[in-house]
Design an enzyme around this catalytic site. Structure first.
Site, PDB file in Angstrom:
ATOM      1  N   LYS A 174       0.826  -1.211   0.000  1.00 37.87           N
ATOM      2  CA  LYS A 174       0.000   0.000   0.000  1.00 37.87           C
ATOM      3  C   LYS A 174       0.861   1.261   0.000  1.00 37.87           C
ATOM      4  O   LYS A 174       1.919   1.292   0.610  1.00 37.87           O
ATOM      5  CB  LYS A 174      -0.901  -0.004   1.238  1.00 37.87           C
ATOM      6  CG  LYS A 174      -1.870  -1.177   1.298  1.00 37.87           C
ATOM      7  CD  LYS A 174      -2.605  -1.235   2.624  1.00 37.87           C
ATOM      8  CE  LYS A 174      -1.668  -1.429   3.787  1.00 37.87           C
ATOM      9  NZ  LYS A 174      -2.359  -1.679   5.064  1.00 37.87           N
ATOM     10  N   THR A 206      -7.185   9.658   8.827  1.00 37.66           N
ATOM     11  CA  THR A 206      -6.887   8.389   8.154  1.00 37.66           C
ATOM     12  C   THR A 206      -6.675   7.264   9.172  1.00 37.66           C
ATOM     13  O   THR A 206      -6.020   6.273   8.868  1.00 37.66           O
ATOM     14  CB  THR A 206      -5.624   8.534   7.277  1.00 37.66           C
ATOM     15  OG1 THR A 206      -4.569   9.055   8.096  1.00 37.66           O
ATOM     16  CG2 THR A 206      -5.862   9.433   6.086  1.00 37.66           C
ATOM     17  N   GLY A 208      -7.163   4.021  10.830  1.00 42.75           N
ATOM     18  CA  GLY A 208      -7.837   2.768  10.482  1.00 42.75           C
ATOM     19  C   GLY A 208      -7.980   2.496   8.999  1.00 42.75           C
ATOM     20  O   GLY A 208      -8.714   1.588   8.606  1.00 42.75           O
ATOM     21  N   THR A 209      -7.242   3.240   8.172  1.00 44.63           N
ATOM     22  CA  THR A 209      -7.355   3.006   6.719  1.00 44.63           C
ATOM     23  C   THR A 209      -6.940   1.579   6.344  1.00 44.63           C
ATOM     24  O   THR A 209      -7.598   0.931   5.533  1.00 44.63           O
ATOM     25  CB  THR A 209      -6.500   4.014   5.919  1.00 44.63           C
ATOM     26  OG1 THR A 209      -5.203   4.067   6.509  1.00 44.63           O
ATOM     27  CG2 THR A 209      -7.132   5.388   5.916  1.00 44.63           C
ATOM     28  N   GLY A 210      -5.837   1.119   6.931  1.00 47.82           N
ATOM     29  CA  GLY A 210      -5.336  -0.219   6.588  1.00 47.82           C
ATOM     30  C   GLY A 210      -6.295  -1.315   7.024  1.00 47.82           C
ATOM     31  O   GLY A 210      -6.541  -2.282   6.295  1.00 47.82           O
ATOM     32  N   CYS A 211      -6.850  -1.165   8.240  1.00 46.21           N
ATOM     33  CA  CYS A 211      -7.808  -2.168   8.744  1.00 46.21           C
ATOM     34  C   CYS A 211      -9.039  -2.208   7.848  1.00 46.21           C
ATOM     35  O   CYS A 211      -9.517  -3.291   7.472  1.00 46.21           O
ATOM     36  CB  CYS A 211      -8.245  -1.817  10.171  1.00 46.21           C
ATOM     37  SG  CYS A 211      -6.905  -1.750  11.359  1.00 46.21           S
TER      38      CYS A 211
HETATM   39  N1  LIG Z   1      -4.706  10.307   2.038  1.00 44.82           N
HETATM   40  C1  LIG Z   1      -5.119   9.251   1.339  1.00 44.82           C
HETATM   41  N2  LIG Z   1      -5.871   9.429   0.220  1.00 44.82           N
HETATM   42  C2  LIG Z   1      -6.302   8.366  -0.499  1.00 44.82           C
HETATM   43  N3  LIG Z   1      -6.008   7.086  -0.176  1.00 44.82           N
HETATM   44  C3  LIG Z   1      -5.257   6.855   0.921  1.00 44.82           C
HETATM   45  C4  LIG Z   1      -4.776   7.911   1.737  1.00 44.82           C
HETATM   46  N4  LIG Z   1      -4.085   7.372   2.775  1.00 44.82           N
HETATM   47  C5  LIG Z   1      -4.138   6.035   2.610  1.00 44.82           C
HETATM   48  N5  LIG Z   1      -4.826   5.708   1.491  1.00 44.82           N
HETATM   49  C6  LIG Z   1      -5.145   4.373   1.001  1.00 44.82           C
HETATM   50  O1  LIG Z   1      -5.709   3.647   2.096  1.00 44.82           O
HETATM   51  C7  LIG Z   1      -5.343   2.276   2.021  1.00 44.82           C
HETATM   52  C8  LIG Z   1      -4.594   1.908   3.304  1.00 44.82           C
HETATM   53  O2  LIG Z   1      -3.246   2.299   3.141  1.00 44.82           O
HETATM   54  P1  LIG Z   1      -2.252   2.824   4.257  1.00 44.82           P
HETATM   55  O3  LIG Z   1      -2.793   4.068   4.864  1.00 44.82           O
HETATM   56  O4  LIG Z   1      -0.910   2.899   3.600  1.00 44.82           O
HETATM   57  O5  LIG Z   1      -2.318   1.639   5.307  1.00 44.82           O
HETATM   58  P2  LIG Z   1      -2.048   1.604   6.867  1.00 44.82           P
HETATM   59  O6  LIG Z   1      -3.265   2.159   7.547  1.00 44.82           O
HETATM   60  O7  LIG Z   1      -1.827   0.152   7.095  1.00 44.82           O
HETATM   61  O8  LIG Z   1      -0.843   2.440   7.118  1.00 44.82           O
HETATM   62  C9  LIG Z   1      -4.508   2.146   0.743  1.00 44.82           C
HETATM   63  O9  LIG Z   1      -5.350   1.809  -0.332  1.00 44.82           O
HETATM   64  C10 LIG Z   1      -3.935   3.561   0.566  1.00 44.82           C
HETATM   65  O10 LIG Z   1      -3.550   3.848  -0.756  1.00 44.82           O
HETATM   66  C1  LIG Z   2      -6.323  -2.350  17.637  1.00 50.34           C
HETATM   67  C2  LIG Z   2      -5.670  -1.717  16.466  1.00 50.34           C
HETATM   68  N1  LIG Z   2      -5.405  -2.478  15.382  1.00 50.34           N
HETATM   69  C3  LIG Z   2      -4.793  -1.924  14.305  1.00 50.34           C
HETATM   70  C4  LIG Z   2      -4.433  -0.590  14.306  1.00 50.34           C
HETATM   71  C5  LIG Z   2      -3.723   0.004  13.128  1.00 50.34           C
HETATM   72  O1  LIG Z   2      -4.659   0.275  12.189  1.00 50.34           O
HETATM   73  P1  LIG Z   2      -4.368   0.909  10.768  1.00 50.34           P
HETATM   74  O2  LIG Z   2      -5.507   0.578   9.909  1.00 50.34           O
HETATM   75  O3  LIG Z   2      -3.013   0.513  10.300  1.00 50.34           O
HETATM   76  O4  LIG Z   2      -4.487   2.417  11.080  1.00 50.34           O
HETATM   77  P2  LIG Z   2      -3.556   3.445  11.758  1.00 50.34           P
HETATM   78  O5  LIG Z   2      -3.061   3.004  13.073  1.00 50.34           O
HETATM   79  O6  LIG Z   2      -2.442   3.584  10.736  1.00 50.34           O
HETATM   80  O7  LIG Z   2      -4.419   4.610  11.882  1.00 50.34           O
HETATM   81  C6  LIG Z   2      -4.741   0.169  15.438  1.00 50.34           C
HETATM   82  N2  LIG Z   2      -4.431   1.473  15.490  1.00 50.34           N
HETATM   83  N3  LIG Z   2      -5.348  -0.422  16.513  1.00 50.34           N
END
Ligand SMILES: Nc1ncnc2c1ncn2[C@@H]1O[C@H](COP(=O)(O)OP(=O)(O)O)[C@@H](O)[C@H]1O
Ligand SMILES: Cc1ncc(COP(=O)(O)OP(=O)(O)O)c(N)n1
Length: 278
Positions: A174, A206, A208-211
């Protein structure tokens, strides 16, 4: 009957990430969500204020309760806390033949709190990833999993190739943590590579985007869609959820899990990439 799905993850008391984000996403995408809790966090949009793990025995009991009663069409993992929990999760996934498995290798929360002990990375690579259908690291997680520094597009290709070699069927590297006008995710299987892109939304909400992305992917796999189809829908889901953020809390706010059902998604594209790997 509705497909039944499982999330194996930590609780986020703030409701934007973890088990809570997964169950909201499952509900929105029309699948029946079940859960196995690995840890409880005291968390809000400002950060993680406390963490306590669930005992490996209770993780196993939860896995057995689900596996002995539900027909799990797809399953995902999130926060797994340490090597002991990873081993019992891998054991449960194997014993109950949870076949479509999405591994979101959660390591560090946005605020910087550690959600996986450093010593657990090896267990993740050797015990869980060989069971995975898809692994969905962000860039820092991919750096830890591969030992590489990822800066260029070539680096991303090499890192994805290395993670495929751990035995997963597909890697989604990602791009949320990178810069640029678009948020680009690299999608690689043994035979194909794609770049999945969407306009980058300028927002700090953003959490929880990954979850949310990995939960949407799991829901779509449970419906029988291919990895690529499921990935595109997951990208559309998260794009809507980020675009129509809820402005909740004083820190990194949660995304909007309702948005996919109520708003048009704009701008997700999928481009095939030619690489040298098989
Ligand atoms: N600011 C943003 N605008 C559009 N898409 C985003 C943005 N931030 C993250 N994404 C998308 O959200 C999804 C989760 O990615 P990411 O944020 O890298 O994961 P994580 O939460 O695990 O760090 C991916 O599809 C990424 O491209
Ligand atoms: C309980 C818990 N699980 C996972 C995460 C991390 O989530 P993620 O979607 O990677 O979002 P961010 O932490 O990057 O906002 C979490 N925070 N808590």
């Amino acid at each position: 009957m509705r497909p039944q799905v499982l999330t194996i993850a930590g609780s986020d008391s703030g409701g934007g990430a973890g088990i809570q984000a997964d169950l909201k996403t499952f509900q929105e995408l029309g699948v029946f969500g079940t859960s196995v809790l690995t840890a409880v966090t005291a968390q809000n949009t400002r950060g993680v204020h406390g963490v306590e793990a669930v005992s490996p025995e209770l993780v196993t009991q939860q896995l057995d309760a689900i596996g002995s009663d539900f027909t799990i069409a797809a399953c995902k993992t999130g926060m797994l806390f340490d090597a002991a929990r990873i081993e019992v999760v891998a054991d449960g996934v194997r014993r109950h033949t949870f076949n479509r498995l999405v591994v979101d290798p959660v390591m560090i929360a946005k605020g910087g709190a550690s959600l996986l002990q450093d010593s657990a990375v090896q267990a993740l690579k050797t015990s869980l990833l060989p069971l995975a259908t898809v692994v969905t690291p962000n860039v820092p997680e991919a750096e830890v999993l591969t030992g590489m520094t990822i800066r260029t597009f070539e680096d991303r290709i090499k890192a994805a190739e290395q993670m495929l070699a751990y035995g997963v069927r597909a890697v989604i590297l990602k791009g949320g943590h990178l810069d640029g006008a678009t948020a680009d995710d690299l999608v690689m299987t043994a035979s194909e590579t794609f770049l999945l892109s969407a306009p980058r939304i300028q927002t700090s909400d953003t959490h929880g985007t990954g979850c949310t992305f990995s939960a949407a992917l799991t829901a779509e796999l449970a419906k029988g869609h291919s990895i690529l189809e499921a990935t595109v829908t997951a990208k559309r889901f998260i794009q809507c959820a980020i675009t129509h953020g809820l402005d909740i809390g004083a820190g990194h706010g949660p995304t909007n899990h309702w948005a996919y059902a109520t708003h048009e998604e704009a701008g997700v594209t999928l481009e095939s990439i030619t690489t040298n790997h098989r």
